[in-house]
Motif scaffolding. Structure first.
Motif, PDB file in Angstrom:
ATOM      1  N   HIS A   1      41.077  38.021  38.004  1.00  0.00           N
ATOM      2  CA  HIS A   1      41.743  36.869  38.606  1.00  0.00           C
ATOM      3  C   HIS A   1      41.849  37.006  40.128  1.00  0.00           C
TER       4      HIS A   1
ATOM      5  N   ALA B   1      36.252  28.908  39.392  1.00  0.00           N
ATOM      6  CA  ALA B   1      37.585  28.571  38.884  1.00  0.00           C
ATOM      7  C   ALA B   1      37.485  27.811  37.562  1.00  0.00           C
TER       8      ALA B   1
ATOM      9  N   THR C   1      32.920  28.406  44.521  1.00  0.00           N
ATOM     10  CA  THR C   1      34.249  28.897  44.165  1.00  0.00           C
ATOM     11  C   THR C   1      34.918  27.992  43.135  1.00  0.00           C
TER      12      THR C   1
ATOM     13  N   LEU D   1      38.811  35.977  42.000  1.00  0.00           N
ATOM     14  CA  LEU D   1      38.789  34.536  42.258  1.00  0.00           C
ATOM     15  C   LEU D   1      39.628  34.218  43.492  1.00  0.00           C
TER      16      LEU D   1
ATOM     17  N   THR E   1      32.129  35.518  38.495  1.00  0.00           N
ATOM     18  CA  THR E   1      33.237  35.833  39.402  1.00  0.00           C
ATOM     19  C   THR E   1      32.881  37.011  40.301  1.00  0.00           C
TER      20      THR E   1
END
Length: 272
Positions: free
Chosen positions: A129, A191, A187, A132, A219
């Motif tokens: 995460h 997501a 990006t 990201l 990612t």
């Protein structure tokens, strides 16, 4: 104590002097106590946001591989976690408003997170995460740098015309604009892969055979590519301001100092 707060902030305290990204070489030791908590002894070279309420860290229980632990700033009884001892703040190139520190664990008390010896597995989901986050931060930083550059060239006149109308400047800004839009689009696709992997199906996302595996791969790759572009874009935008771009009175000096960080965080590009 965290239990008495409406919300809590958690930092990461993984990196040791000898290992860097190779956290399996960590030497911090954890010993289980009678109450089920663990006493940690060791040193961490980088601890993010030392003002947090707690920290996720890695340590060894005996000869096992590293395990993940949560180290609270304050214990459940309200007492300060005396074994959590911050040594110094890092004098960093950028990111100065987000402190990083060295820390000693001298009997710091914490709880085991996940299974013994599965510390890397426990933190990988978090790292997934935050990679990201690195993409989002770099894309946003590039857009900010371009906005500063555009504001300057639209108001600055040189050689008989505003800079934005000079052919070579138009070429530079067009190239930067394409890079910024491409990074933003990539990006956003990354997501969206998180939503697909979690069971949601956002409109416009092509189906893949293995959404979880695809999200993991895209990612890491996107984090490498987008974050590598940020310093180059920041420099080009800085150059549009001429000498003013190189002084701290204008925002691009700070943006440029910040730009390399996301490529280093969450697994440097050469190890990601």
């Amino acid at each position: 104590p965290i239990s008495e707060k409406k919300g809590a902030l958690l930092g990461m305290s993984m990196t040791e002097k000898q290992g860097g990204s190779d956290v399996q070489t960590n030497t911090t030791i954890a010993v289980e106590q009678a109450d089920g908590m663990y006493s940690l002894t060791g040193h961490k070279w980088f601890t993010s946001a030392p003002n947090c309420d707690g920290f996720l860290t890695l340590a060894r229980i005996g000869e096992n591989k590293v395990s993940c632990f949560l180290i609270p700033r304050r214990l459940p009884n309200g007492a300060r976690n005396e074994g959590l001892q911050f040594q110094k703040l890092k004098d960093k190139l950028g990111d100065r408003s987000n402190a990083s520190s060295e820390v000693e664990y001298r009997g710091a008390m914490g709880w085991l997170v996940g299974e013994r010896g599965q510390g890397v597995k426990a933190i990988l989901n978090m790292v997934h995460h935050t990679r990201l986050d690195c993409c989002l931060g770099s894309s946003g930083g590039m857009r900010r740098a371009l906005a500063v550059a555009m504001n300057h060239v639209e108001g600055r006149s040189a050689f008989g015309a505003t800079l934005v109308k000079q052919p070579l400047m138009m070429n530079v800004l067009t190239d930067i604009g394409i890079e910024v839009e491409a990074s933003t689009a990539l990006t956003m696709r990354v997501a969206a892969s998180f939503d697909v992997a979690s069971g949601a199906s956002p409109i416009g996302c092509a189906e893949v055979d293995d959404p979880v595996g695809f999200s993991r791969l895209i990612t890491a790759v996107s984090k490498y590519y987008v974050c590598k572009q940020y310093p180059a874009v920041a420099y080009e935008c800085m150059e549009t301001l001429g000498g003013n771009g190189f002084v701290e009175d204008f925002p691009l000096a700070r943006i440029y100092r910040q730009a390399p960080l996301n490529a280093i965080w969450e697994g440097s590009g050469n190890v990601v």
